[in-house]
Design a protein around this motif. Structure first.
Motif, mmCIF file in Angstrom:
data_model
loop_
_atom_site.group_PDB
_atom_site.id
_atom_site.type_symbol
_atom_site.label_atom_id
_atom_site.label_comp_id
_atom_site.label_asym_id
_atom_site.label_seq_id
_atom_site.Cartn_x
_atom_site.Cartn_y
_atom_site.Cartn_z
ATOM 1 N N THR A 195 9.518 -3.326 11.350
ATOM 2 C CA THR A 195 9.322 -3.275 9.902
ATOM 3 C C THR A 195 8.276 -4.284 9.455
ATOM 4 O O THR A 195 7.446 -4.000 8.579
ATOM 5 C CB THR A 195 10.651 -3.530 9.176
ATOM 6 O OG1 THR A 195 11.644 -2.611 9.644
ATOM 7 C CG2 THR A 195 10.492 -3.358 7.667
ATOM 8 N N ALA A 196 8.303 -5.490 10.045
ATOM 9 C CA ALA A 196 7.318 -6.519 9.696
ATOM 10 C C ALA A 196 5.903 -6.062 10.043
ATOM 11 O O ALA A 196 4.947 -6.266 9.270
ATOM 12 C CB ALA A 196 7.649 -7.819 10.419
ATOM 13 N N LEU A 197 5.748 -5.424 11.198
ATOM 14 C CA LEU A 197 4.435 -4.920 11.603
ATOM 15 C C LEU A 197 3.946 -3.841 10.648
ATOM 16 O O LEU A 197 2.780 -3.856 10.212
ATOM 17 C CB LEU A 197 4.514 -4.370 13.028
ATOM 18 C CG LEU A 197 3.248 -3.679 13.561
ATOM 19 C CD1 LEU A 197 2.076 -4.651 13.581
ATOM 20 C CD2 LEU A 197 3.499 -3.091 14.945
ATOM 21 N N VAL A 198 4.835 -2.921 10.291
ATOM 22 C CA VAL A 198 4.450 -1.837 9.384
ATOM 23 C C VAL A 198 4.116 -2.399 8.003
ATOM 24 O O VAL A 198 3.175 -1.934 7.342
ATOM 25 C CB VAL A 198 5.570 -0.785 9.290
ATOM 26 C CG1 VAL A 198 5.224 0.275 8.251
ATOM 27 C CG2 VAL A 198 5.804 -0.128 10.642
ATOM 28 N N TRP A 199 4.866 -3.412 7.556
ATOM 29 C CA TRP A 199 4.575 -4.019 6.252
ATOM 30 C C TRP A 199 3.179 -4.651 6.259
ATOM 31 O O TRP A 199 2.432 -4.533 5.284
ATOM 32 C CB TRP A 199 5.627 -5.066 5.896
ATOM 33 C CG TRP A 199 5.390 -5.688 4.547
ATOM 34 C CD1 TRP A 199 5.541 -5.093 3.330
ATOM 35 C CD2 TRP A 199 4.922 -7.016 4.280
ATOM 36 N NE1 TRP A 199 5.215 -5.959 2.312
ATOM 37 C CE2 TRP A 199 4.835 -7.152 2.872
ATOM 38 C CE3 TRP A 199 4.591 -8.098 5.088
ATOM 39 C CZ2 TRP A 199 4.414 -8.340 2.263
ATOM 40 C CZ3 TRP A 199 4.175 -9.284 4.480
ATOM 41 C CH2 TRP A 199 4.087 -9.393 3.084
ATOM 42 N N ALA A 200 2.816 -5.312 7.364
ATOM 43 C CA ALA A 200 1.480 -5.900 7.474
ATOM 44 C C ALA A 200 0.404 -4.817 7.406
ATOM 45 O O ALA A 200 -0.635 -4.989 6.748
ATOM 46 C CB ALA A 200 1.364 -6.693 8.778
ATOM 47 N N LEU A 201 0.642 -3.678 8.057
ATOM 48 C CA LEU A 201 -0.299 -2.557 7.993
ATOM 49 C C LEU A 201 -0.374 -1.987 6.582
ATOM 50 O O LEU A 201 -1.450 -1.589 6.108
ATOM 51 C CB LEU A 201 0.116 -1.463 8.978
ATOM 52 C CG LEU A 201 0.108 -1.819 10.466
ATOM 53 C CD1 LEU A 201 0.565 -0.618 11.293
ATOM 54 C CD2 LEU A 201 -1.267 -2.282 10.911
ATOM 55 N N CYS A 202 0.772 -1.957 5.912
ATOM 56 C CA CYS A 202 0.847 -1.437 4.540
ATOM 57 C C CYS A 202 -0.013 -2.282 3.600
ATOM 58 O O CYS A 202 -0.823 -1.752 2.826
ATOM 59 C CB CYS A 202 2.308 -1.427 4.081
ATOM 60 S SG CYS A 202 2.567 -0.839 2.401
ATOM 61 N N VAL A 203 0.146 -3.599 3.679
ATOM 62 C CA VAL A 203 -0.635 -4.499 2.821
ATOM 63 C C VAL A 203 -2.116 -4.406 3.177
ATOM 64 O O VAL A 203 -2.977 -4.407 2.288
ATOM 65 C CB VAL A 203 -0.121 -5.947 2.961
ATOM 66 C CG1 VAL A 203 -0.996 -6.906 2.161
ATOM 67 C CG2 VAL A 203 1.321 -6.058 2.494
ATOM 68 N N SER A 204 -2.428 -4.304 4.464
ATOM 69 C CA SER A 204 -3.825 -4.187 4.890
ATOM 70 C C SER A 204 -4.463 -2.912 4.338
ATOM 71 O O SER A 204 -5.621 -2.925 3.889
ATOM 72 C CB SER A 204 -3.905 -4.182 6.420
ATOM 73 O OG SER A 204 -3.384 -5.374 6.967
ATOM 74 N N THR A 205 -3.717 -1.819 4.356
ATOM 75 C CA THR A 205 -4.227 -0.552 3.819
ATOM 76 C C THR A 205 -4.526 -0.678 2.335
ATOM 77 O O THR A 205 -5.549 -0.187 1.838
ATOM 78 C CB THR A 205 -3.205 0.577 4.051
ATOM 79 O OG1 THR A 205 -2.872 0.645 5.434
ATOM 80 C CG2 THR A 205 -3.755 1.922 3.599
ATOM 81 N N MET A 206 -3.627 -1.345 1.619
ATOM 82 C CA MET A 206 -3.837 -1.549 0.190
ATOM 83 C C MET A 206 -5.088 -2.383 -0.070
ATOM 84 O O MET A 206 -5.870 -2.094 -0.984
ATOM 85 C CB MET A 206 -2.616 -2.226 -0.425
ATOM 86 C CG MET A 206 -2.709 -2.415 -1.930
ATOM 87 S SD MET A 206 -1.369 -3.424 -2.506
ATOM 88 C CE MET A 206 -1.594 -4.893 -1.527
ATOM 89 N N VAL A 207 -5.307 -3.401 0.749
ATOM 90 C CA VAL A 207 -6.505 -4.231 0.614
ATOM 91 C C VAL A 207 -7.762 -3.393 0.838
ATOM 92 O O VAL A 207 -8.744 -3.502 0.094
ATOM 93 C CB VAL A 207 -6.458 -5.416 1.596
ATOM 94 C CG1 VAL A 207 -7.795 -6.158 1.596
ATOM 95 C CG2 VAL A 207 -5.329 -6.372 1.233
#
Length: 410
Positions: A195-207
């Motif tokens: 979940t932590a890895l996916v959250w990091a990808l999620c924030v990166s996508t938003m950026v």
């Protein structure tokens, strides 16, 4: 046929919308019909208190169509609304707590897919506008995807969405669910590392979407979520907050230049034109106060009301957009439904300490994202975002109903 701004606007008001989602919706309702009326393995669904807000919004749409410049557009928009109301209706009657894992898995899959596309789009420009019709990107490229002041080799990402702002908003919403899972006790959600890895990808996508409205709505809504969790003073969250602080410090040197560049190098004309849109929209609304100009009819009035070479495009504010199209009554109906959903989400969060109840905080944060993003972004009806909005409404009702049933059983 439609042309110019009218064509672009109809995409976001539901006029031109028929795809895989529609066939899936037809399929699940057919299966539901078979189980309810033929096999009789599922009881006939009854009326729920939240339904009245949905029905009120549908009624206002129907009342706003007569007298509009193009009633056909209004009818299409009404059908579009009813289709999404059916998503709410199905989810609110059928979603159960045992489905939470599958819901989170689907959101994680969406993040991984969108991040993969966004990374390619941002660095190469390839596949940008993937969800648009072939050739549609050519006319939008200089307006939207190349950001003033940024390196020409960088293109704002759209992922699977029609628009980069929609992608940013979509990721900001999913982020709330992932954060709540990360902050839940290990016995409720043991998949913390993934979940932590996916959250990091999620924030990166938003950026990578380079959407300022998404960045701001994410920052403010996430700050609210973290403040609420911090106030709960749960011991297992201490490590998360320390790791989050360390992670923020680590990415600031890379992230700060991107954010500063995005906020400081935007042409002043780009910002002032947003307020010009407000002037035109408010003039239209003033002359059609009770029921507006009719669903999807906003674009038809732009030429008549535009003056002094003001830009003729959708107003970048959801409240004003709803008011222009469906009037004061439509605005009351929509926000009554929206704030009822926020109230129900908060009630769900406060009703217990299970994972389902904790998702109430995620849903409250998601609806907060819609409010914040809608202040400067009119794309809440972008297909992916709008579909998820109605799914979230159904989730609130289903989880709250499940929570009440659990308490009665106890």
């Amino acid at each position: 046929g439609y042309d110019g701004n009218l064509l672009g606007s109809t995409v976001y008001t539901g006029t031109l919308s028929l795809g895989l989602t529609d066939f899936i919706l037809a399929g699940i309702y057919l299966a539901w019909f078979v189980h309810v009326f033929l096999l009789r393995t599922v009881p006939l669904p009854g009326f729920l208190p939240f339904d009245k807000w949905v029905l009120a919004l549908i009624a206002i749409y129907a009342l706003a169509i007569p007298g509009s410049l193009n009633p056909t557009l209004g009818v299409y928009s009404l059908i579009h609304l009813i289709k999404h109301a059916l998503i709410y209706f199905f989810v609110s009657r059928n979603f159960q707590r045992k489905h939470i894992v599958w819901l989170m898995a689907s959101l994680c899959f969406a993040v991984v897919l969108d991040f993969s596309l966004a990374a390619v789009q941002y660095k190469t420009g390839m596949l940008a506008g993937l969800a648009l019709d072939k050739g549609a990107l050519d006319g939008l490229h200089s307006q939207q995807y190349i950001v003033p002041g940024m390196d020409d080799s960088e293109t704002r990402a759209t992922g699977t969405s029609l628009d980069s702002h929609a992608l940013g908003s979509y990721m900001a919403q999913i982020s709330a669910f992932l954060l709540v899972l990360l902050l839940a006790p290990g016995r409720q959600w043991p998949y913390k590392k993934v979940t932590a890895l996916v959250w990091a990808l999620c924030v990166s996508t938003m950026v990578l979407s380079l959407s300022r409205s998404a960045w701001l709505s994410f920052l403010l809504s996430t700050a609210f979520l973290l403040w609420v969790v911090f106030r709960m003073r749960e011991r297992h969250t201490h490590r998360f907050f320390m790791l989050l602080f360390a992670g923020v410090v680590a990415v600031v040197p890379w992230l700060a230049p991107v954010v500063i560049e995005r906020f400081t190098n935007a042409p002043i004309e780009l910002l002032t034109s947003r307020f010009d849109m407000w002037v035109i929209a408010l003039d239209i609304w003033r002359d059609h106060l009770p029921l507006g100009v009719g669903p999807s009819n906003y674009s038809l009035h732009l030429v008549d009301y535009s003056r002094d070479f003001l830009e003729e495009t959708l107003v970048h504010n959801v409240t004003i957009l709803i008011g222009v199209e469906t009037g004061i009554l439509g605005l009351i109906a929509f926000y009554s439904m929206h704030f009822a959903a926020m109230s129900s989400s908060w009630s769900l969060f406060k009703s217990g300490n299970t994972l389902g109840c904790r998702l109430g905080l995620a849903l409250f944060t998601v609806f907060l994202v819609f409010l914040l993003d809608g202040m400067t972004n009119p794309l809440f009806k972008e297909p992916i975002v709008y579909f998820n909005y109605w799914m979230y409404l159904g989730l609130v009702v289903a989880l709250l109903k499940s929570s009440a049933t659990g308490h009665r059983a106890t």
